[in-house]
Design a protein around this motif. Structure first.
Motif, mmCIF file in Angstrom:
data_model
loop_
_atom_site.group_PDB
_atom_site.id
_atom_site.type_symbol
_atom_site.label_atom_id
_atom_site.label_comp_id
_atom_site.label_asym_id
_atom_site.label_seq_id
_atom_site.Cartn_x
_atom_site.Cartn_y
_atom_site.Cartn_z
ATOM 1 N N UNK A 76 84.006 -37.695 112.057
ATOM 2 C CA UNK A 76 84.769 -38.868 112.480
ATOM 3 C C UNK A 76 84.794 -39.940 111.390
ATOM 4 N N UNK A 77 83.672 -40.105 110.712
ATOM 5 C CA UNK A 77 83.618 -41.082 109.625
ATOM 6 C C UNK A 77 84.529 -40.660 108.477
ATOM 7 N N UNK A 113 85.547 -46.105 100.317
ATOM 8 C CA UNK A 113 84.173 -45.630 100.154
ATOM 9 C C UNK A 113 83.464 -45.613 101.504
ATOM 10 N N UNK A 114 82.641 -44.607 101.700
ATOM 11 C CA UNK A 114 81.743 -44.545 102.848
ATOM 12 C C UNK A 114 80.322 -44.679 102.327
ATOM 13 N N UNK A 115 79.598 -45.663 102.822
ATOM 14 C CA UNK A 115 78.214 -45.901 102.384
ATOM 15 C C UNK A 115 77.256 -45.796 103.555
ATOM 16 N N UNK A 160 75.269 -47.842 111.201
ATOM 17 C CA UNK A 160 75.017 -46.503 110.686
ATOM 18 C C UNK A 160 75.768 -46.229 109.378
ATOM 19 N N UNK A 161 76.776 -47.028 109.078
ATOM 20 C CA UNK A 161 77.568 -46.799 107.873
ATOM 21 C C UNK A 161 78.385 -48.056 107.570
ATOM 22 N N UNK A 162 78.985 -48.058 106.403
ATOM 23 C CA UNK A 162 79.909 -49.122 106.028
ATOM 24 C C UNK A 162 81.131 -48.477 105.380
ATOM 25 N N UNK A 183 89.458 -49.568 110.820
ATOM 26 C CA UNK A 183 88.842 -48.266 110.536
ATOM 27 C C UNK A 183 87.398 -48.220 111.007
ATOM 28 N N UNK A 184 86.667 -49.286 110.758
ATOM 29 C CA UNK A 184 85.243 -49.329 111.147
ATOM 30 C C UNK A 184 85.080 -49.369 112.661
#
Length: 241
Positions: free
Chosen positions: A84-85, A101-103, A214-216, A240-241
Motif C-alpha cells: 500500500x505504501x 521518497x518513502x522513508x 510508521x513512514x513518511x 498520499x500520506x
C-alpha cells in the motif's frame, strides 16, 4: 559501552567517501578527506580492492567495486515496502511529476526505503535507497522527529550535528524544536534548501491504525519549481500520506 574496531570503521568511511565521489579519488585524496595517514589509507584501500569493494578506475584513482552492488541488491531485497505504501509512493510521483521518497525510522535515523523518479526533465539527485544522514535537515526527518517522545528527542539531539549543509540549515536544537512544533500543527514538514542548495522538499507522516508514525512520504523539486507549485505539492503529499 559497545566495542568498535577502528580498522573496520575506517574501511567503511572509505566506502562512504567513494560513494559520494563518482569520478574516483586517489589514495592521498581519500586520506585528506578522512584525516588519515596516507600509508594507513593505502593498506585499507588495497584490502578493499582485494575483496572487490573498491577497484582502480582512471589513473591512480579508486572507485566503488562490484561487490558493493551485491550488497545493495541484498539490502533492497530486505526493505521491500508495504504494498500500500509503494502504491501511494508511485501515485505521488505520478500526480506531482516530482521524485518521491518513502522513508522509515531505523536506529534513530530517517532512512530512505524507496525512491520513484519524477517525470520532469530536471530532477533532484544526491539521495539513494539506504541514505540515513542529516535527519534534522531533511523534511522526512523532521516529520519523524516531530512525533518522538520528549525523551527520545532529547536523546537524538545529544548526538545531532548542526554543522550547516547550506546557509539555510537549521542552526541549533532550539530552532529545530520550533520547527517540529509547527510540523505537528500543520501536519507536514518543509525543507526550504536546508539539506541542499536550491532544492526544496515537503514530507508528511503515515500513521498506523493505532496512531503511531510508521513512514513518511516526500517529494523534492528544484527551488524555483517548488515555490511555484508548493501548495499543490503539499496537498498531494498530505493526500498520499
Amino acid at each position: 559501552m559497545s566495542v568498535t574496531i577502528q580498522a573496520v570503521a575506517r574501511a567503511l568511511d572509505i566506502l562512504n567517501v567513494l560513494a559520494t565521489s563518482p569520478n574516483g579519488l586517489t589514495n592521498r585524496e581519500i586520506a585528506q578527506q578522512l584525516h588519515l595517514n596516507v600509508s594507513t589509507t593505502h593498506h585499507l584501500v588495497n584490502t578493499l580492492v582485494a575483496k572487490g569493494y573498491v577497484h582502480r578506475c582512471d589513473g591512480n584513482k579508486y572507485c566503488l567495486g562490484h561487490a558493493v552492488a551485491h550488497l545493495h541488491k541484498a539490502y533492497l531485497g530486505n526493505v521491500n515496502p508495504n504494498a500500500h505504501l509503494y502504491d501511494a509512493l508511485n501515485k505521488l510521483a505520478e500526480v506531482t511529476g516530482e521524485t518521491a521518497y518513502l522513508c522509515v525510522w531505523q536506529d534513530g535515523h530517517a532512512v530512505i526505503q524507496s525512491i520513484v523518479e519524477g517525470s520532469h526533465a530536471v530532477r533532484v539527485g544526491g539521495l539513494y535507497v539506504g541514505y540515513r544522514d542529516n535527519t534534522h535537515f531533511r523534511s522526512a526527518g523532521k516529520v519523524f522527529l516531530a512525533y518522538l517522545s520528549p525523551q527520545e528527542l532529547d536523546a537524538y539531539l545529544k548526538t545531532a550535528d548542526f554543522t550547516p549543509l547550506t546557509a539555510k540549515s537549521v542552526p541549533n536544537a532550539e530552532k529545530l524544536k520550533e520547527q517540529l512544533r509547527q510540523v505537528v500543527r500543520q501536519g507536514y514538514a518543509v525543507d526550504y534548501g536546508e539539506f541542499a542548495d536550491d532544492v526544496c522538499c515537503v514530507a508528511a507522516p503515515v500513521f498506523s491504525a493505532e496512531g503511531t508514525i510508521v513512514a513518511a512520504l516526500t517529494v523534492s523539486a528544484p527551488e524555483q519549481r517548488f515555490l511555484r507549485t508548493q501548495e499543490k505539492l503539499k496537498s498531494a503529499v498530505l493526500h498520499a500520506a
